[in-house]
Design an enzyme around this catalytic site. Structure first.
Site, PDB file in Angstrom:
ATOM      1  N   ASN A 212       4.951  -2.090   8.826  1.00 37.18           N
ATOM      2  CA  ASN A 212       4.872  -0.748   8.259  1.00 37.18           C
ATOM      3  C   ASN A 212       6.207  -0.027   8.569  1.00 37.18           C
ATOM      4  O   ASN A 212       7.142  -0.650   9.067  1.00 37.18           O
ATOM      5  CB  ASN A 212       3.656  -0.002   8.855  1.00 37.18           C
ATOM      6  CG  ASN A 212       3.161   1.107   7.934  1.00 37.18           C
ATOM      7  OD1 ASN A 212       3.936   1.746   7.235  1.00 37.18           O
ATOM      8  ND2 ASN A 212       1.863   1.356   7.933  1.00 37.18           N
TER       9      ASN A 212
ATOM     10  N   GLY B 118       7.526  -2.775  -1.404  1.00 36.52           N
ATOM     11  CA  GLY B 118       7.157  -1.373  -1.235  1.00 36.52           C
ATOM     12  C   GLY B 118       8.132  -0.421  -1.908  1.00 36.52           C
ATOM     13  O   GLY B 118       8.054  -0.155  -3.109  1.00 36.52           O
ATOM     14  N   THR B 119       9.105   0.055  -1.139  1.00 37.37           N
ATOM     15  CA  THR B 119      10.061   1.070  -1.615  1.00 37.37           C
ATOM     16  C   THR B 119      10.723   0.680  -2.938  1.00 37.37           C
ATOM     17  O   THR B 119      10.993   1.545  -3.780  1.00 37.37           O
ATOM     18  CB  THR B 119      11.126   1.291  -0.511  1.00 37.37           C
ATOM     19  OG1 THR B 119      10.435   1.662   0.686  1.00 37.37           O
ATOM     20  CG2 THR B 119      12.107   2.378  -0.876  1.00 37.37           C
TER      21      THR B 119
ATOM     22  N   LYS C  63      -2.451  -4.681   9.179  1.00 31.59           N
ATOM     23  CA  LYS C  63      -1.073  -4.236   8.937  1.00 31.59           C
ATOM     24  C   LYS C  63      -0.494  -3.647  10.223  1.00 31.59           C
ATOM     25  O   LYS C  63      -0.991  -2.648  10.748  1.00 31.59           O
ATOM     26  CB  LYS C  63      -1.029  -3.214   7.806  1.00 31.59           C
ATOM     27  CG  LYS C  63       0.387  -2.794   7.436  1.00 31.59           C
ATOM     28  CD  LYS C  63       0.393  -2.044   6.131  1.00 31.59           C
ATOM     29  CE  LYS C  63       1.764  -1.586   5.726  1.00 31.59           C
ATOM     30  NZ  LYS C  63       1.762  -0.929   4.420  1.00 31.59           N
TER      31      LYS C  63
ATOM     32  N   LEU D  86      -1.443  10.086   4.491  1.00 34.47           N
ATOM     33  CA  LEU D  86      -2.681   9.435   4.041  1.00 34.47           C
ATOM     34  C   LEU D  86      -3.491  10.299   3.075  1.00 34.47           C
ATOM     35  O   LEU D  86      -4.726  10.362   3.161  1.00 34.47           O
ATOM     36  CB  LEU D  86      -3.557   9.020   5.248  1.00 34.47           C
ATOM     37  CG  LEU D  86      -2.956   7.956   6.175  1.00 34.47           C
ATOM     38  CD1 LEU D  86      -3.837   7.742   7.403  1.00 34.47           C
ATOM     39  CD2 LEU D  86      -2.760   6.625   5.454  1.00 34.47           C
TER      40      LEU D  86
ATOM     41  N   SER E 289       0.827  -1.204   0.000  1.00 34.98           N
ATOM     42  CA  SER E 289       0.000   0.000   0.000  1.00 34.98           C
ATOM     43  C   SER E 289       0.868   1.264   0.000  1.00 34.98           C
ATOM     44  O   SER E 289       1.887   1.336   0.692  1.00 34.98           O
ATOM     45  CB  SER E 289      -0.874  -0.019   1.253  1.00 34.98           C
ATOM     46  OG  SER E 289      -1.561   1.194   1.370  1.00 34.98           O
TER      47      SER E 289
ATOM     48  N   LYS F 280      -3.395   2.157  -2.179  1.00 33.00           N
ATOM     49  CA  LYS F 280      -3.088   3.213  -1.209  1.00 33.00           C
ATOM     50  C   LYS F 280      -4.224   3.296  -0.179  1.00 33.00           C
ATOM     51  O   LYS F 280      -5.409   3.197  -0.540  1.00 33.00           O
ATOM     52  CB  LYS F 280      -2.977   4.556  -1.967  1.00 33.00           C
ATOM     53  CG  LYS F 280      -2.886   5.792  -1.092  1.00 33.00           C
ATOM     54  CD  LYS F 280      -1.541   5.938  -0.461  1.00 33.00           C
ATOM     55  CE  LYS F 280      -1.486   7.095   0.536  1.00 33.00           C
ATOM     56  NZ  LYS F 280      -0.440   6.904   1.545  1.00 33.00           N
TER      57      LYS F 280
ATOM     58  N   CYS G 272      -0.051   3.728  10.429  1.00 30.66           N
ATOM     59  CA  CYS G 272       0.552   4.877   9.730  1.00 30.66           C
ATOM     60  C   CYS G 272       1.204   5.814  10.755  1.00 30.66           C
ATOM     61  O   CYS G 272       0.525   6.360  11.621  1.00 30.66           O
ATOM     62  CB  CYS G 272      -0.498   5.642   8.927  1.00 30.66           C
ATOM     63  SG  CYS G 272       0.232   7.121   8.170  1.00 30.66           S
TER      64      CYS G 272
HETATM   65  C1  SIN Z   1       1.183   7.840   4.502  1.00 30.13           C
HETATM   66  O1  SIN Z   1       0.258   8.075   3.732  1.00 30.13           O
HETATM   67  O2  SIN Z   1       1.603   8.696   5.287  1.00 30.13           O
HETATM   68  C2  SIN Z   1       1.859   6.490   4.514  1.00 30.13           C
HETATM   69  C3  SIN Z   1       0.940   5.433   4.925  1.00 30.13           C
HETATM   70  C4  SIN Z   1       1.440   4.581   6.033  1.00 30.13           C
HETATM   71  O3  SIN Z   1       2.566   4.736   6.502  1.00 30.13           O
HETATM   72  O4  SIN Z   1       0.694   3.715   6.492  1.00 30.13           O
END
Ligand code: SIN
Length: 304
Positions: A193, A266-267, A166, A75, A23, A47, A132
């Site tokens: 996360n 992810g990254t 998560k 977010l 995500s 996302k 998050c």
């Molecule tokens: C974010 O939108 O800040 C990242 C989402 C997350 O770390 O869960």
């Protein structure tokens, strides 16, 4: 040798292979459609979507670090109703599993989003983002077993879809949280996360990120994420989706051998948009070479 079987089950959800995209690193897949064959990926995790639209944090929102990056997106998204209207039509054309990540500040909001997603056939599972680190109160539900379980129970009541929770690494003991969400009915856990971090510009003597702090991801966190996945696998019976700095098929295999049934990339998507498919090919090649017929033979096969 016959083609190795890469299919895995995450609760009631069957994936064609264990490699999914995390995500926040792949949008809803649409931006990537010309760069990579989306249908080859085990699942797209979208996302995180919230009940109402969110603008996100002030810029700068990302900063590169040695062996990784910090993000403080906050977010940003258009809210669940816009997601259903604007994103689901594209996702309807994709022939792979779709897991929708949801985030909220209130238990009832998680339930409200899950209730809306429950009616969407294209949504194969829900990932509850309780982790998050970039928004006020974003870790509130991740830190205590009781509050994490309350979110899972509310989502469970609102939707019949498989539920993945998560988890955050920014906690005292991630295994306690995993056990609590398992008990509350989560079908799987995904971990980890990002780790809370920051960067300072020594010329201005100000924080680099507009939000001051952000979440660290990338290869720098892999050994810690792997250790957390391994510890969690020993404590829960539900499947684990491992993530944290996976850049290549060897990294993915480490998580699987440690006990993960599937992985999230992810990254690495920001470096190479085709990396998920390359990782799938690499795992398949490794299985052929090692004479492994079914990926399940590898899950948790760590020798001591
Ligand atoms: C974010 O939108 O800040 C990242 C989402 C997350 O770390 O869960």
């Amino acid at each position: 040798m016959v083609k190795p079987n890469l299919k895995v089950k995450i609760g009631g959800l069957e994936l064609k292979n264990p490699v999914t995209v995390a995500s926040g690193t792949f949008g809803s897949g649409e931006e990537y459609r010309k760069l990579v064959d989306l249908n080859k990926i085990g699942a797209i995790v979208t996302k995180s979507v919230t009940l109402k639209p969110r603008e996100g944090n002030p810029p700068p929102r990302v900063v590169e670090t040695p062996s990784g990056m910090l993000n403080s997106i906050g977010l940003q998204n258009d809210g669940i109703d816009a997601f259903i209207k604007d994103k689901v039509p594209f996702l309807n054309k994709v022939k792979t599993a779709v897991i929708v990540s949801i985030a909220a500040h209130r238990v009832e909001d998680y339930a409200a989003i899950a209730g809306k997603l429950d009616k969407i056939k294209r949504v194969d599972a829900i990932e509850i983002n309780i982790s998050c680190p970039n928004v006020e109160g974003g870790l509130e539900f991740a830190r205590e077993p009781g509050s994490a379980a309350a979110v899972v129970r509310a989502v469970r009541r609102a939707s019949k879809k498989p539920v993945i929770t998560k988890l955050s690494p920014n906690v005292k003991d991630i295994t306690e949280i995993a056990m609590a969400v398992e008990e509350a009915g989560s079908d799987a856990v995904s971990l980890v996360n990002t780790f809370t971090g920051m960067a300072i510009d020594i010329d201005t003597r100000r924080p680099v990120l507009g939000n001051v702090v952000g979440g660290l991801s990338g290869p720098a966190i892999k050994p810690i994420a792997l250790r957390m996945a391994w510890e969690t696998a020993k404590k829960v019976k539900i499947p684990i989706i491992g993530m944290g700095g996976i850049m290549c098929y060897e990294d993915a295999l480490e998580f699987i051998i440690a006990g993960a049934s599937a992985v999230q990339i992810g990254t690495a998507n920001f470096v190479n948009p085709r990396v998920a498919v390359e990782i799938i090919d690499g795992i398949e090649e490794y299985m052929r070479k090692e004479g492994i017929k079914n990926i399940k033979e590898l899950t948790g096969c760590l020798k001591r």
